[in-house]
Enzyme design. Structure first.
Site, short mmCIF file in Angstrom:
data_model
loop_
_atom_site.label_atom_id
_atom_site.label_comp_id
_atom_site.label_asym_id
_atom_site.label_seq_id
_atom_site.Cartn_x
_atom_site.Cartn_y
_atom_site.Cartn_z
CE LYS B 75 -3.91 1.74 2.82
NZ LYS B 75 -4.75 1.40 4.01
CB SER B 151 -8.05 2.89 2.87
OG SER B 151 -7.22 2.36 3.89
CB SER B 175 -8.17 -0.02 5.74
OG SER B 175 -8.94 1.15 5.83
#
Lengths: 65, 461
Positions: B75, B151, B175
């Site tokens: 990420k 996310s 997330s």
């Protein structure tokens, strides 16, 4: 430069009066001044909507909603 | 893409080189990733150097480690030496480069893994959608008209599509677990604070955790052991299982509830008290910590933020200290209550995301009978668990031909081994497992549908 968090300690403060989410425009303006933030015009409605939602969460957390 | 365990075994034995694995991986990303909007940067030079180092070790007869030559992505909020850490924001696109890798990345490097790409996310991790104004909306490999969740949406999507065998994300309120559920892969939120957060761009310190995605329980355990820097022992004895009731049985897909009841028929149905109060306290703490974190940048140029996050962050920055302290006091007391309540169980079963992936064109979901923003509400079942700090493993129900749905296996503090053991049993029974995306929705190739081979359902149906 990565930002650094500046949050309160999180310790309980029973003597403190019940804190409320700023909702009235004067309250929002005062909170923004304290935070050093000038809320841009395109953000104003969104900020008000988000503060209203957070006020609902405050009431839910307290079990008053 | 083969599983991480298979690739590492082949590379360590010399049956295939890390560079060969990398070449295939890079070619796959180049030809198949673009419609998914999952990768933000391909790290070709770094990956090549890491792969060559692994191959040199193998030639010298030195074991490169348990993840030898395994490609992966992170990420876009993990520090990578020599690169700016964007956290999904253009504000930090030209930030000074990181001086060293994030701790989690360093541990994976030491185990022989090869970092290939950075992956898309909601700006500053504030959302469950991976709708990013600067870097695009990540699409679900099972249906590109649908969200991948967030996310850590880019991380989930590349694993679901079979482009990478594993990826790192972060989980604050869900997330990792939400995108894992929507894309049909495994994802772990560890016991809070159990994995190193050094070099990870923060969101809300009270809940932030590093998590990982993979296509099988075997890979989840393998990567977990590397990140923990120790072997995870097998759980002892028959697991004590309960089902979470109350709010966790509302706003859930009927297939999730049926699966929970089929997995643990007759298991106690326990209710976590004050779950609505807990979720609201989590909202307040997150808003306050996120807002305070970015208050200086908001003061400087709020319009530089993603429109989807800036109003939320400003509102959080305006919350009074007393409210934050009140929410934290509630959290401290609540965690103690919940830990005592669940002490008699090894595994608690609950839905992860409350539904299948929402449409990109209409990112809303039904909550209590009303359409609500997916960006905020997909975490309805994960956020309260984050509030407790308990570990939670998102597992994909095996349901070929249908959009993915996931469950949470929630454990006692530091009880990840029991979760992995239970998940391995369910996977062996064919109840959970990765279903490769059907058809050629993104690539137009049969290879796409055959991409995820690691952890693929074992054919028990």
């Amino acid at each position: 430069m990565r930002p650094e968090s500046h949050v309160p300690s999180g310790d309980p403060a029973p003597s403190r009066p019940i804190a409320s989410v700023p909702l009235a425009q004067t309250e929002i303006d005062a909170a923004a001044r304290r935070a050093g933030i000038v809320i841009p015009d395109p953000c104003k409605d969104g900020v008000v909507a988000n503060l209203s939602l957070l006020a609902v969460h405050a009431r839910r957390m307290r079990g008053t909603l | 893409m083969k599983s991480a365990a298979f690739i590492a075994s082949e590379v360590r034995s010399g049956a295939i080189s890390a560079e060969q694995v990398l070449d295939t991986c890079l070619a796959d990303i180049a030809t198949r990733e673009a419609p998914m909007v999952a990768v933000t940067r391909v790290l070709g030079d770094r990956a090549r150097a890491e792969a060559q180092r692994i191959d040199a070790l193998v030639r010298q007869g030195i074991d490169p480690g348990p993840l030898a030559g395994v490609p992966y992505g992170v990420k876009d909020l993990f520090d990578i030496e020599g690169l700016p850490t964007t956290a999904g924001s253009t504000i930090y696109a030209a930030a000074p480069p990181a001086s060293r890798d994030a701790d989690a990345v360093a541990r994976l490097h030491a185990a022989g893994a090869v970092l290939v790409a950075t992956l898309n996310m909601d700006e500053f991790a504030y959302g469950f959608a991976t709708i990013n104004a600067a870097y695009g909306t990540t699409r679900n490999p099972h249906d590109p008209s649908r969200l991948a969740g967030g996310s850590s949406g880019g991380s989930a999507a590349v694993v679901a599509a079979g482009l990478l065998p594993f990826a790192l994300g972060s989980d604050t309120n869900g997330s990792v677990r939400v995108p894992a559920s929507l894309t049909g892969v495994y994802g772990l939120k560890p016991t809070h604070g159990d994995l190193p957060l050094g070099g990870v761009f923060p969101f809300a310190d009270s809940f932030d955790d590093v998590g990982h995605f993979a296509g099988s329980v075997e890979d989840m355990v393998l990567i977990w052991q590397v990140l923990k820097e120790r072997q995870v022992g097998a759980a002892a004895g028959k697991p004590r299982v309960a089902r979470l009731g109350g709010r966790f049985r509302e706003n859930a897909d009927p297939d999730q509830l049926a699966a929970i009841d089929a997995i643990a028929p007759g298991a106690p149905l326990i209710e976590l008290p004050d779950i609505v109060r807990a979720r609201s306290a989590a909202f307040l703490i997150t808003a306050c910590e996120g807002g305070r974190l970015h208050s200086q940048a908001l003061a400087k140029d709020a319009m530089a933020f993603d429109p989807a996050t800036r109003d939320r962050l400003i509102a959080g920055a305006l919350l009074p200290d007393g409210l934050y302290e009140e929410a934290q006091a509630f959290r401290t007391a609540y965690r103690a209550r919940i830990e005592a309540l669940v002490a008699d169980y090894d595994v608690l079963l609950a839905p992860s995301a409350p539904c299948t992936a929402p449409e990109v064109a209409d990112p809303r979901i039904l909550i209590d009978g009303a359409l609500s923003p997916a960006r905020a509400e997909l975490g309805i079942h994960t956020q309260p668990i984050s509030f407790t700090g308990l570990p939670s493993l998102a597992v994909p129900l095996y349901r070929p031909g249908k959009l993915p749905l996931g469950l949470q296996l929630i454990g006692a503090p530091h009880g990840e081994a029991a979760l992995f053991s239970f998940a391995a049993m369910l996977e062996a029974q064919g109840l959970i497992g990765v279903t490769p995306p059907a058809g050629a929705v993104l690539a137009g190739t049969e290879a796409f549908a055959a991409g995820v081979t690691g952890g693929q359902h074992n054919g028990a149906d």
